[in-house]
Design a protein around this motif. Sequence first.
Motif, mmCIF file in Angstrom:
data_model
loop_
_atom_site.group_PDB
_atom_site.id
_atom_site.type_symbol
_atom_site.label_atom_id
_atom_site.label_comp_id
_atom_site.label_asym_id
_atom_site.label_seq_id
_atom_site.Cartn_x
_atom_site.Cartn_y
_atom_site.Cartn_z
ATOM 1 N N ILE A 3 0.828 4.117 -2.859
ATOM 2 C CA ILE A 3 0.477 5.527 -2.591
ATOM 3 C C ILE A 3 1.651 6.438 -2.935
ATOM 4 O O ILE A 3 1.477 7.504 -3.523
ATOM 5 C CB ILE A 3 0.030 5.698 -1.127
ATOM 6 C CG1 ILE A 3 -1.314 5.017 -0.952
ATOM 7 C CG2 ILE A 3 -0.083 7.171 -0.763
ATOM 8 C CD1 ILE A 3 -1.980 5.271 0.359
ATOM 9 N N ASN A 4 2.863 5.985 -2.631
ATOM 10 C CA ASN A 4 4.020 6.816 -2.953
ATOM 11 C C ASN A 4 4.217 6.966 -4.449
ATOM 12 O O ASN A 4 4.810 7.934 -4.903
ATOM 13 C CB ASN A 4 5.282 6.224 -2.320
ATOM 14 C CG ASN A 4 5.366 6.575 -0.864
ATOM 15 O OD1 ASN A 4 4.969 7.671 -0.476
ATOM 16 N ND2 ASN A 4 5.843 5.668 -0.052
ATOM 17 N N ALA A 39 -4.641 1.611 -4.151
ATOM 18 C CA ALA A 39 -4.571 1.392 -2.705
ATOM 19 C C ALA A 39 -5.969 1.359 -2.104
ATOM 20 O O ALA A 39 -6.253 0.524 -1.235
ATOM 21 C CB ALA A 39 -3.729 2.474 -2.047
ATOM 22 N N PHE A 72 0.838 -1.207 0.000
ATOM 23 C CA PHE A 72 0.000 0.000 0.000
ATOM 24 C C PHE A 72 0.867 1.249 0.000
ATOM 25 O O PHE A 72 0.599 2.215 -0.718
ATOM 26 C CB PHE A 72 -0.923 0.034 1.231
ATOM 27 C CG PHE A 72 -2.066 -0.933 1.174
ATOM 28 C CD1 PHE A 72 -2.432 -1.524 -0.020
ATOM 29 C CD2 PHE A 72 -2.795 -1.247 2.309
ATOM 30 C CE1 PHE A 72 -3.479 -2.418 -0.086
ATOM 31 C CE2 PHE A 72 -3.843 -2.142 2.261
ATOM 32 C CZ PHE A 72 -4.185 -2.729 1.066
ATOM 33 N N SER A 73 1.912 1.254 0.817
ATOM 34 C CA SER A 73 2.715 2.472 0.891
ATOM 35 C C SER A 73 3.467 2.678 -0.420
ATOM 36 O O SER A 73 3.596 3.817 -0.884
ATOM 37 C CB SER A 73 3.639 2.456 2.104
ATOM 38 O OG SER A 73 4.742 1.652 1.865
#
Lengths: 473, 505
Positions: A394-395, A402, A390-391
């Motif tokens: 999103i990044n 996500a 997820f990170s």
Amino acid sequence: MNPMYLPLIPGLILGLGGMVLLLIGVLSKRDQTCTCTYGAVLALIVAAAFSLAAPDGMLFAGLLKTSLFTRFADTMVYLGAAAALLLSLDYNRREAMARFEFPVLVLFAVLGMIVMISAADLMSLYIGFELQSLTLYILAASARDSLRSTEAGLKYFVLGSLASGLLIYGISLVYGFAGTTNFISLAAILANGAGYGTIIGIVFVLVGLAFKVSAAPFHMWTPDVYEGSPTPVTALFGTAPKIATMALLFSVMLGPFGHLLAQWRMIIEVLSILSMALGALAAIGQKNIKRLLAYSSIGHMGYALMGLAAGTLAGTQATLVYLAIYLVMSFGAFACVIAMRRRGQAVETIADLAGLSTENPGFALALAIFMWAMAGIPPLSGFFGKLYVFSAAINAGLTTLAVVGVVTSVIGAFYYLRVIKVMYFDAGTPGFDKAAGSVRFVMFAGALVTCLFVFIPGPLITAADAAARALLG
Amino acid sequence: MNQIGFPILSLLTFLPLAGVAYLATLRGDEMAVAARARSGALITSLGVLALGIYLWMAFDPSQGGFQFVEALPWLSGLDVQYRMGVDGISLFLILLTAFLTPIAILSSWSITKRIRELMMAFLLLETMTIGMFCALDFVVFYIFFEAVLLPMYLIIGVWGGERRIYAAVKFFIFTLAGSLFMLLALVWLWRNAGTTDIVTLLHTPIAPQAQMWLFAAFLASFGVKAAVWPLHTWLPDAYGEAPIPGTIMLAAVLSKMGAYGFLRFAVPMLPQAAAAAEPLMFTLGVVAVIYISFVALAQTDMKRMIAYSSAAHMGIIIIGIFTFTVEGIEGALFQMLSHGLVIAGLFVCTGVLLSRGQTLTLSRLGGLATKMPAYAVFLMLFSLANAGLPGTSGFVGEILVIVGAMKVNFWVALLGAGGMVLGAAYMLMLLRAVLFDKLSRPELGALADLKPGEYAMLLPLAAMVLWLGIYPGSFTHMFDASVNAMVQAHIAALTPHTALAMVTK
């Protein structure tokens, strides 16, 4: 020996080891299944040791490449295959299908997988892919007196051949338009953009590989093959080939086709979203635990693809972490399925688990841990896999991906919870036979790793980071 | 290392886990294991309580910041550290957890099914809850916050009432859905600030547009946990179906996790969004107080009536937090403690009836005051405290919240106070139906009064309720500094904002 050839040793060990075991099995008068299985596990361990010690480099004029990335993926494949062999030993004996060919075939499949992982040329990629696929078709049908198993093998073969066909067609298109099959040359040529022909070729390659990781909408074979194959084979299907193919996807898509990220990212996003959604929704109605795990693995591949869609260093690291964690959870869960055996008969429906927590608390707790981990509930390891992907998504600005991942996690949690509900809340007397030591070992070790990962996450994460750097570096 | 030279917060958090490990090793026949599991769990939780009291003694109330801070490297690639610390806001919530866990364990005396597992689940729950209140890193917080689900799901599902499975699954899915949105918000904040350290996050400015989305995500997760109307629908089922000790932990401690989340994250990290959401939160709070009070009035079951009253009181807490005044927030915090104690007391009283094999249907109870005078005294005390009688803990929290609300918005104060009248109405109705009236059934006359074990649960709770009510200063002065610092920071963050006029004293 020329140190250039050190990276070749693991492959040689697997290939020659497989042949030696085959000879032992054929020439010996007595049944050598046990010897062959332990021999194969030994070969895997020795190969893993040599693989970890091998230096980075190119082999055969750029056909194969070894790096930290390939070593990381190889190690996961070795672990997966060894666990599958351990699980098969007892299962095959009880199902009266113990044959020495089984471990030999697994060894050849692993050889195919490590060639795939190390491939640095579309031709070596295809050879590895085919070697792996052919042996897996046979393994799927290895319970040859069982109708379901032969059906699974045939189904897998027909659909798998289609995938191979698509893959080789894509490769030929890419070769035709770009003029080379070598990854490095391709990367140099495609750095200036690509024509439609090449793009179409890449799409075919992608589809062929998506087939093997059973990403939706190319997942149709998965539930049937998972259900029909002998359970240790299913456990193998769920892990090693998927990890190898996923590693291959990364090295192809981010290597030679890396410059075209903008063109193919959308496809990966769609594959990822569809897989997560299908994995979550289709599993709800399942009564057979192997089919449930099949849909769950489709969903997991969707999450793993998120890292590829990100196309970044963090994304690669995230997927590698995800796959390593998935490997352990998945094996644990399949060990539990193998232990579901009543009066010598394997049982496979979720309802058979009713009341397990009173009768066999350790078994129930282990399965509950794997289900919770797959649902991504902290503090179990599965949560960290999700956190990393997820990170990364999103990044990389893929917020939609996500958000879909979050929604499907909630839906997915529902059916994982159902398994726990049946074990803990429903009354019943499963009366399972005592599982073999090797099965309990895989179950216990898996549960321990899944639970304790939260305390020592460092080594895996650092290794995955180094592997990702090696791939993209 | 911190000022007292040993990692007291980690010890508090993980001591129950050691208890779990001990319980897992017990062998022998079922009765012996059950007895040793009970005493092992009780001793462990009392040890945690003793440590908690030591923490209170060592806490320096003059500081507004975090104390006893611990930090260890953890998720290396991500720069996530294992960080623990307490300030005035979390201190008493930790103590509340440590105080109520032994009571919950005692109250499970009447349960006979799979005691060892139940005790392990309670100790796990204590670890997760205390860890969550101590966490100073958002990822660590999230892990503890989510992990609470695992033991609670089993407690409801294995030891609950008739519709336990429905209640357990509903509780799990609601909470999980909410918290996963918090996970997205977490990742966003992480990307924005480059760290998940809560202290740094508290001082990282965030663009106002983004704040609105983040606030919505926080509302989804903390709102479900705190059972803010209309996200409360899991609550009556979960409270109603959980076994008494589970209900105590749910109502008294777990619902505070949501309110704590608002206080720790939503308000200080997102000042503009929180200020903009003030009317919304006031509306939700007032609706909770009034509407849910009416629902409580309509209940026919003692446990469900108390469950709804608990949700109504959460409305008061939400109103207090979103006044952004020192009085309002201190009131909310005080109300959190008071509500935790009072609701635990009420559920213990419910459990006393259950353990005597009695129904909880109000129409089939009555006249117990003559047969069980001691019981009647305790039930009366907790009911009146719940209704906010002066001299009990309930009064202090509510009056502070009303004063805070009065400074901001007259109507909110009026409607909130009006809701408390309803609170008095349903509590008196409950008292009449259980204690007074006439005996509805002859067998009620044969009930015995409280036993020593029940005194052991009710006396400490009653003493705390009175202490909080009579001398609230010994609690408020511990969190004065932290709340003041928080309100100052909030005002500073809003400085050119129009809300300034409303929040200054």
